[in-house]
Design an enzyme around this catalytic site. Sequence first.
Site, short mmCIF file in Angstrom:
data_model
loop_
_atom_site.label_atom_id
_atom_site.label_comp_id
_atom_site.label_asym_id
_atom_site.label_seq_id
_atom_site.Cartn_x
_atom_site.Cartn_y
_atom_site.Cartn_z
N PHE A 55 0.82 -1.21 0.00
CA PHE A 55 0.00 0.00 0.00
C PHE A 55 0.86 1.26 0.00
O PHE A 55 1.92 1.29 0.61
CB PHE A 55 -0.92 0.02 1.23
N GLU A 56 0.35 2.31 -0.64
CA GLU A 56 1.09 3.57 -0.72
C GLU A 56 1.32 4.19 0.66
O GLU A 56 2.21 5.01 0.84
CB GLU A 56 0.35 4.58 -1.59
#
Lengths: 325, 256
Positions: B49-50
Amino acid sequence: MKTRQNKIMGLEEAVNKYVRNGSHISIGGFTINRNPMAAVYEIIRQRIKNLHLYAHSNGQGVDELIGAGCVKKIEIAYGGNGKFAATCICFRKAVQKGVIEIEDYSNYQMTLRFLAGSMGIPFLPVRSSLGTDIVKKWGFSRESRLKDPKLPDEKLITMNNPFGDWLNTAKVVLVPAINTDVTIIHVQKADKQGTGRIQGLSFADTEQAKSAKHLILTCEELIDTEEIRTSPDQNQIPFINVDAVVHVPHGAYPTACYKYYDYDPVYLNDYAGWAGNENLYKKYLEKYIYNIKTHEDLINLIGEKRLKAIKANSSTGYATDLIRS
Amino acid sequence: MKYTSREMMTIVAARQIRNGDIVFCGTGISMLAAMAAKNINAPESVIFFETGAIDAQLDEIPMAVADSRVMFGASLNGGLLDAFATMQNRITGKKVIGILGAAQIDRFGNINSTVIGDYFNPDVRFSGSGGACDVASFVPRSIIFMQHEKRKFVNKLDYLTSPGHLDGADGRKNAGLAPGGPEVIITDMAVMRFHDTTKQMYLHGYYPGVKKEKILENMEFEVDVSMAEEVRPPSLEELKILREKCDPQRLILGKI
């Protein structure tokens, strides 16, 4: 003096002291997690206006500041709130009506801008957004930038790699540093001097914290200096950056605080409904913000039952099996 | 066995993910596709995930990429700075496959998630790039989810948020972007890919019961349909894992 031993303050005092009309500000957290919501509500209560807000993806806090009319300009990457709002509702309405001025960047660009500010350099290079409208279209015109000493003259600059083809890179985009007047972040633990500990993802909080002229730390738990220094490797916020430490249990509510409580789906879903309707939103502001004195009163208004539902499971850090639809 | 359009899209996307891929996920159907791939066909893929969580355990579906559910059981919890650097990094970035979505897409796979109408006076404002522009700029492969509607497959984007192949064959190279770009578009009717040389979108597959004409009717621009074949529907096994293991509460899948 940022090295003083005791920076404990009340929230009302801290906001009053550091957040002014027209301040350039950023808040910590990401969409529905660890936004400094108690401080956001205090800013709204103190009717502070014309804020210039810098955000990567700070969903709920940003949307509430916009909805309450505190924001004049925003530089942002993402105005959404996960599954609770594909686009934050007050944000969307304010941009469509032209009530706020907006400048678009990407999440990495905003993070690098905070990092550059924290490092004391004017810009950092990145390989994203080449060929896109993020480069071509400027929300703030060059004229308005030239007139405003607190803004860089350019949104960003594309340049050829000054190292030739080193690392097989022809071009980079330079993004300008951000140094806010004030940044507010909510952390799980802090001591009175301002050493802060974030549990779980730190998002861009540490870069934001270090790029601020003034930093307000709100914390879930206030712990002894001796205790926080038994595991210094777990601390991310240096006290030398901090101006005020405010102890606010449930200070991120209605967003989540890993290991303490989950986001409140009831609040976030209700909010989405209210934000879509002007009258309901006015009533919301009165009932949940203006007529409330402190964050503790809001927490009491929400009541034991809902707080129990969102209490984090001690092993997972969130409320296991919470009804979220 | 009956299946929904969302289930079909999720499984088709999951099949694109290879063992060893690092999968960049957003909220919703993209993280579900990554979870499905990990449980079905790519057990050693990594969900990423970012926000900085690497290989999250995901016992429950996260409602956002910042949900505490992405933090539990992750190999490590970092931040945005690390996450995007991992994708820009010449070594790790090559392994990343991005999953994106958008309001509009053009024939070269450029996408808009910012505004409908004039940027300076928009009819509809959307969330904006988030990390999408960064991912689309950095990584060699990406999957894009779209609803198959004429107003979404457009000749000209109202705003180019995240780069696909820009203006075609050498678009990315001329702009100075890393090679790569979108690999596949997954809609509620079809699967589209891009020609190796021209980088123009073409119809690669249509879902059972969907006519090619209907697919074209729902796009502003023409695409080559000569190579299209029917897409294999989800198998019993795939559906069972998706429903029972990945999203038992149907938070993302929605009603049957």
